[in-house]
Design a protein around this motif. Structure first.
Motif, PDB file in Angstrom:
ATOM      1  N   GLU A  39      -0.722   7.982  -1.546  1.00 57.70           N
ATOM      2  CA  GLU A  39       0.435   8.430  -2.135  1.00 57.70           C
ATOM      3  C   GLU A  39       1.721   8.261  -1.829  1.00 57.70           C
ATOM      4  OE1 GLU A  39      -1.366  11.950   0.142  1.00 57.70           O
ATOM      5  OE2 GLU A  39      -2.039   9.988  -0.936  1.00 57.70           O
ATOM      6  N   ARG A  40       1.987   7.693  -0.649  1.00 58.06           N
ATOM      7  CA  ARG A  40       3.223   7.594  -0.142  1.00 58.06           C
ATOM      8  C   ARG A  40       3.924   6.468  -1.244  1.00 58.06           C
ATOM      9  NH1 ARG A  40       4.222   9.553   5.246  1.00 58.06           N
ATOM     10  NH2 ARG A  40       3.023  11.541   5.189  1.00 58.06           N
ATOM     11  N   PRO A  41       5.380   6.825  -1.580  1.00 60.85           N
ATOM     12  CA  PRO A  41       6.009   5.916  -2.439  1.00 60.85           C
ATOM     13  C   PRO A  41       5.967   4.441  -1.783  1.00 60.85           C
ATOM     14  CG  PRO A  41       7.252   8.012  -2.087  1.00 60.85           C
ATOM     15  CD  PRO A  41       6.268   7.940  -1.447  1.00 60.85           C
ATOM     16  N   ALA A  42       6.284   4.188  -0.449  1.00 64.66           N
ATOM     17  CA  ALA A  42       6.199   2.710  -0.079  1.00 64.66           C
ATOM     18  C   ALA A  42       4.906   2.046  -0.417  1.00 64.66           C
ATOM     19  CB  ALA A  42       6.548   2.720   1.321  1.00 64.66           C
ATOM     20  N   VAL A  43       3.791   2.840  -0.206  1.00 65.53           N
ATOM     21  CA  VAL A  43       2.566   2.131  -0.353  1.00 65.53           C
ATOM     22  C   VAL A  43       2.153   1.937  -1.945  1.00 65.53           C
ATOM     23  CG1 VAL A  43       0.020   2.387   0.091  1.00 65.53           C
ATOM     24  CG2 VAL A  43       1.386   3.270   1.646  1.00 65.53           C
ATOM     25  N   ARG A  44       2.635   2.677  -2.667  1.00 65.29           N
ATOM     26  CA  ARG A  44       2.812   2.532  -4.227  1.00 65.29           C
ATOM     27  C   ARG A  44       3.559   1.469  -4.643  1.00 65.29           C
ATOM     28  NH1 ARG A  44      -0.772   6.253  -6.246  1.00 65.29           N
ATOM     29  NH2 ARG A  44      -0.736   8.065  -5.401  1.00 65.29           N
ATOM     30  N   ARG A  45       4.667   1.255  -4.194  1.00 68.50           N
ATOM     31  CA  ARG A  45       5.498   0.228  -4.611  1.00 68.50           C
ATOM     32  C   ARG A  45       4.791  -0.978  -3.926  1.00 68.50           C
ATOM     33  NH1 ARG A  45       9.875  -2.290  -1.592  1.00 68.50           N
ATOM     34  NH2 ARG A  45       9.357  -1.007   0.048  1.00 68.50           N
ATOM     35  N   ALA A  46       4.321  -1.134  -3.062  1.00 67.91           N
ATOM     36  CA  ALA A  46       3.636  -2.288  -2.652  1.00 67.91           C
ATOM     37  C   ALA A  46       2.633  -2.738  -3.352  1.00 67.91           C
ATOM     38  CB  ALA A  46       3.452  -2.304  -0.872  1.00 67.91           C
ATOM     39  N   ALA A  47       1.712  -1.844  -3.777  1.00 66.10           N
ATOM     40  CA  ALA A  47       0.484  -2.066  -4.644  1.00 66.10           C
ATOM     41  C   ALA A  47       0.889  -2.565  -5.817  1.00 66.10           C
ATOM     42  CB  ALA A  47      -0.106  -0.622  -4.806  1.00 66.10           C
ATOM     43  N   ARG A  48       2.077  -2.041  -6.456  1.00 65.93           N
ATOM     44  CA  ARG A  48       2.555  -2.482  -8.033  1.00 65.93           C
ATOM     45  C   ARG A  48       3.004  -4.141  -7.731  1.00 65.93           C
ATOM     46  NH1 ARG A  48       4.937   2.637  -7.960  1.00 65.93           N
ATOM     47  NH2 ARG A  48       6.957   1.822  -7.346  1.00 65.93           N
ATOM     48  N   VAL A  49       3.329  -4.372  -6.479  1.00 64.14           N
ATOM     49  CA  VAL A  49       3.962  -5.804  -6.256  1.00 64.14           C
ATOM     50  C   VAL A  49       2.786  -6.640  -6.079  1.00 64.14           C
ATOM     51  CG1 VAL A  49       5.117  -7.394  -4.821  1.00 64.14           C
ATOM     52  CG2 VAL A  49       6.156  -5.098  -5.338  1.00 64.14           C
ATOM     53  N   PHE A  50       1.960  -6.109  -5.374  1.00 62.41           N
ATOM     54  CA  PHE A  50       0.643  -7.165  -5.078  1.00 62.41           C
ATOM     55  C   PHE A  50      -0.213  -7.004  -6.507  1.00 62.41           C
ATOM     56  CE2 PHE A  50       1.823  -6.591  -0.742  1.00 62.41           C
ATOM     57  CZ  PHE A  50       1.415  -7.945  -0.172  1.00 62.41           C
ATOM     58  N   ALA A  51      -0.132  -5.998  -7.397  1.00 61.99           N
ATOM     59  CA  ALA A  51      -1.148  -6.140  -8.672  1.00 61.99           C
ATOM     60  C   ALA A  51      -0.523  -7.344  -9.437  1.00 61.99           C
ATOM     61  CB  ALA A  51      -1.022  -4.775  -9.310  1.00 61.99           C
ATOM     62  N   ARG A  52       0.554  -7.951  -9.188  1.00 62.28           N
ATOM     63  CA  ARG A  52       1.009  -9.242 -10.168  1.00 62.28           C
ATOM     64  C   ARG A  52       0.363 -10.391  -9.654  1.00 62.28           C
ATOM     65  NH1 ARG A  52       7.383  -7.900  -8.450  1.00 62.28           N
ATOM     66  NH2 ARG A  52       7.540  -5.892  -9.086  1.00 62.28           N
ATOM     67  N   TYR A  53      -0.487 -10.271  -8.662  1.00 61.65           N
ATOM     68  CA  TYR A  53      -1.621 -11.268  -8.038  1.00 61.65           C
ATOM     69  C   TYR A  53      -2.788 -11.176  -8.002  1.00 61.65           C
ATOM     70  CZ  TYR A  53       3.276 -12.910  -6.693  1.00 61.65           C
ATOM     71  OH  TYR A  53       4.801 -13.168  -6.707  1.00 61.65           O
ATOM     72  N   GLY A  54      -3.019 -10.191  -8.207  1.00 64.32           N
ATOM     73  CA  GLY A  54      -4.640  -9.733  -8.361  1.00 64.32           C
ATOM     74  C   GLY A  54      -4.879  -8.253  -8.159  1.00 64.32           C
ATOM     75  N   GLY A  55      -6.232  -7.780  -8.308  1.00 68.31           N
ATOM     76  CA  GLY A  55      -6.326  -6.297  -8.020  1.00 68.31           C
ATOM     77  C   GLY A  55      -5.901  -5.854  -6.673  1.00 68.31           C
ATOM     78  N   VAL A  56      -5.614  -4.586  -6.571  1.00 61.72           N
ATOM     79  CA  VAL A  56      -5.458  -4.038  -5.480  1.00 61.72           C
ATOM     80  C   VAL A  56      -5.995  -2.751  -5.248  1.00 61.72           C
ATOM     81  CG1 VAL A  56      -3.462  -3.055  -4.123  1.00 61.72           C
ATOM     82  CG2 VAL A  56      -3.010  -4.828  -5.885  1.00 61.72           C
ATOM     83  N   VAL A  57      -6.612  -2.452  -3.971  1.00 60.41           N
ATOM     84  CA  VAL A  57      -7.256  -1.373  -3.553  1.00 60.41           C
ATOM     85  C   VAL A  57      -6.534  -0.861  -2.285  1.00 60.41           C
ATOM     86  CG1 VAL A  57      -8.976  -0.415  -1.945  1.00 60.41           C
ATOM     87  CG2 VAL A  57      -9.504  -2.070  -4.047  1.00 60.41           C
ATOM     88  N   THR A  58      -5.939   0.270  -2.407  1.00 62.49           N
ATOM     89  CA  THR A  58      -5.205   1.198  -1.367  1.00 62.49           C
ATOM     90  C   THR A  58      -6.107   2.364  -0.952  1.00 62.49           C
ATOM     91  OG1 THR A  58      -4.105   2.485  -3.027  1.00 62.49           O
ATOM     92  CG2 THR A  58      -3.034   0.611  -2.310  1.00 62.49           C
ATOM     93  N   PHE A  59      -6.019   2.795   0.145  1.00 65.05           N
ATOM     94  CA  PHE A  59      -6.811   3.884   0.749  1.00 65.05           C
ATOM     95  C   PHE A  59      -6.041   4.543   1.670  1.00 65.05           C
ATOM     96  CE2 PHE A  59      -7.623   0.215   3.493  1.00 65.05           C
ATOM     97  CZ  PHE A  59      -7.768   1.033   4.771  1.00 65.05           C
ATOM     98  N   SER A  60      -6.297   5.859   2.232  1.00 65.12           N
ATOM     99  CA  SER A  60      -5.578   6.659   3.300  1.00 65.12           C
ATOM    100  C   SER A  60      -6.785   6.326   4.382  1.00 65.12           C
ATOM    101  CB  SER A  60      -5.528   7.974   3.027  1.00 65.12           C
ATOM    102  OG  SER A  60      -4.273   8.026   1.903  1.00 65.12           O
TER     103      SER A  60
END
Length: 276
Positions: free
Chosen positions: A66-87
Motif C-alpha cells: 500500500e505504500r505510494p511508491a510501490v503503487r506508483r511503480a506498479a502502475r508504470v510496470f502495468a504498461r508492459y504486463g501484468g503486475v503482482v505486488t506483495f508485502s
C-alpha cells in the motif's frame, strides 16, 4: 536459508482475475501468510507481449503493497504486463517477522507462483534495495523466472559504511531499534539473529543463469558503487546477458526512482527472449 526446498504454495483460485485487479492471501512454503495484489496490463499497454508477461515487484525494507511508491511503480510496470505486488513478511498486512533478506526468498517464490497461476507465459522479477537482494537470491536459489532486475541492491551483508546503514543496523539489531521499526516504520523484525549466514547477493549473482539487470544511483546514500559493480561482475560468470546501469543523480530504491527510470527498467525486463 541457502537452498529452499521447492514445495507447493497454497493459493486461492485466481485464474478468473487475469483481466481485472485482484487481492489475495498467499501462503509461503514455511507457512507465512502474505498480502498480495494483482494489477492487469493497462489498456493500451506497449505491445501484445504485455499479455504474456507478469512482473513481480519486491519492495525495499519498510515498504509494503500500500505504500505510494510501490503503487506508483506498479502502475508504470502495468504498461508492459501484468503486475503482482506483495508485502514481505513482517511488512504491511503480511504475517510473520522480517528476516531482512533471508527467508524473504520464500515470499518472492510464493508471489512468482501466484503470477504463474494467472496464466502468464513468462514471469520476471524486479526488486528494490532489500527486495533487489531477494530477487538476486531467488533467481539463483529457486529459479523459474525469465529475467530479473535489482535496483539499489546491496552486494553483501552487514555493510555499515554509510550513516543510513548504521542507523538501519541499529533498528534491526537492537531491542529499542526493533520497537522503533514496529511502531514508527510499521515493520516487525525477527529478534533472532541468523543462525547461518545466508548466501550473499554477490555469491548468488554468480549462479544466475537468466538475464540480470543491476541498476544503481551515483547519489545512493545507502550503498556505494562497489555494490552494483560487484553484482554485475559476479553475474557475468553465469548470466547470459548481465547489464549494469549507473544512474546520475539517482538516490535509493523505489522512493527515488523516477517514472522514466521505471519505464526503462520495465522495457528491459519484459523484453522478449528473442530481443536480447
Amino acid at each position: 536459508m541457502d537452498a529452499p526446498a521447492k514445495s507447493a504454495v497454497r493459493l486461492m483460485d485466481t485464474s478468473r482475475f487475469w483481466r481485472s485487479p485482484a487481492e489475495a492471501r498467499l501462503l509461503t512454503a514455511d507457512g507465512v501468510t502474505l498480502h498480495a495484489e494483482y494489477l492487469p496490463p493497462a489498456r493500451g499497454a506497449s505491445s501484445d507481449a504485455a499479455s504474456e508477461v507478469a512482473v513481480v515487484l519486491a519492495h525495499g525494507f519498510t515498504g509494503a503493497v500500500e505504500r505510494p511508491a510501490v503503487r506508483r511503480a506498479a502502475r508504470v510496470f502495468a504498461r508492459y504486463g501484468g503486475v503482482v505486488t506483495f508485502s514481505f513478511r513482517g511488512h504491511g498486512r503480511s504475517g510473520g517477522l522480517s528476516t531482512v533478506g533471508d527467508r524473504e526468498v520464500l515470499d518472492l517464490d510464493a508471489a512468482v507462483a501466484w503470477a504463474r497461476s494467472l496464466g502468464f507465459a513468462r514471469v520476471v522479477t524486479v526488486g528494490f534495495s532489500m527486495g533487489g537482494a531477494v530477487v538476486v537470491r531467488h533467481a539463483a536459489l529457486c529459479g523459474g523466472v525469465a529475467a530479473a532486475a535489482a535496483v539499489s541492491a546491496p552486494a553483501r551483508w552487514y555493510y555499515q559504511g554509510t550513516v543510513p546503514m548504521r542507523r538501519l543496523h541499529w533498528v534491526v539489531m537492537r531491542p529499542l531499534g526493533r520497537v522503533v521499526g514496529r511502531v514508527g516504520l510499521k515493520t516487525r523484525i525477527d529478534p533472532n539473529e541468523w543462525t547461518e549466514i545466508p548466501l550473499p547477493p554477490v555469491a548468488a549473482a554468480a549462479q544466475i543463469t537468466v538475464p540480470l539487470l543491476v541498476v544503481h544511483g551515483d547519489a545512493d546514500p545507502y550503498f556505494p558503487l562497489d555494490h552494483p559493480r560487484s553484482l554485475a561482475e559476479a553475474a557475468a560468470a553465469a548470466s547470459p546477458r548481465p547489464e549494469l546501469w549507473i544512474e546520475p543523480g539517482f538516490g535509493h530504491a523505489e522512493n527515488a526512482a523516477t517514472e522514466s527510470l521505471l519505464e526503462r527498467v520495465a522495457t528491459w525486463v519484459t523484453a522478449p527472449v528473442s530481443a536480447r
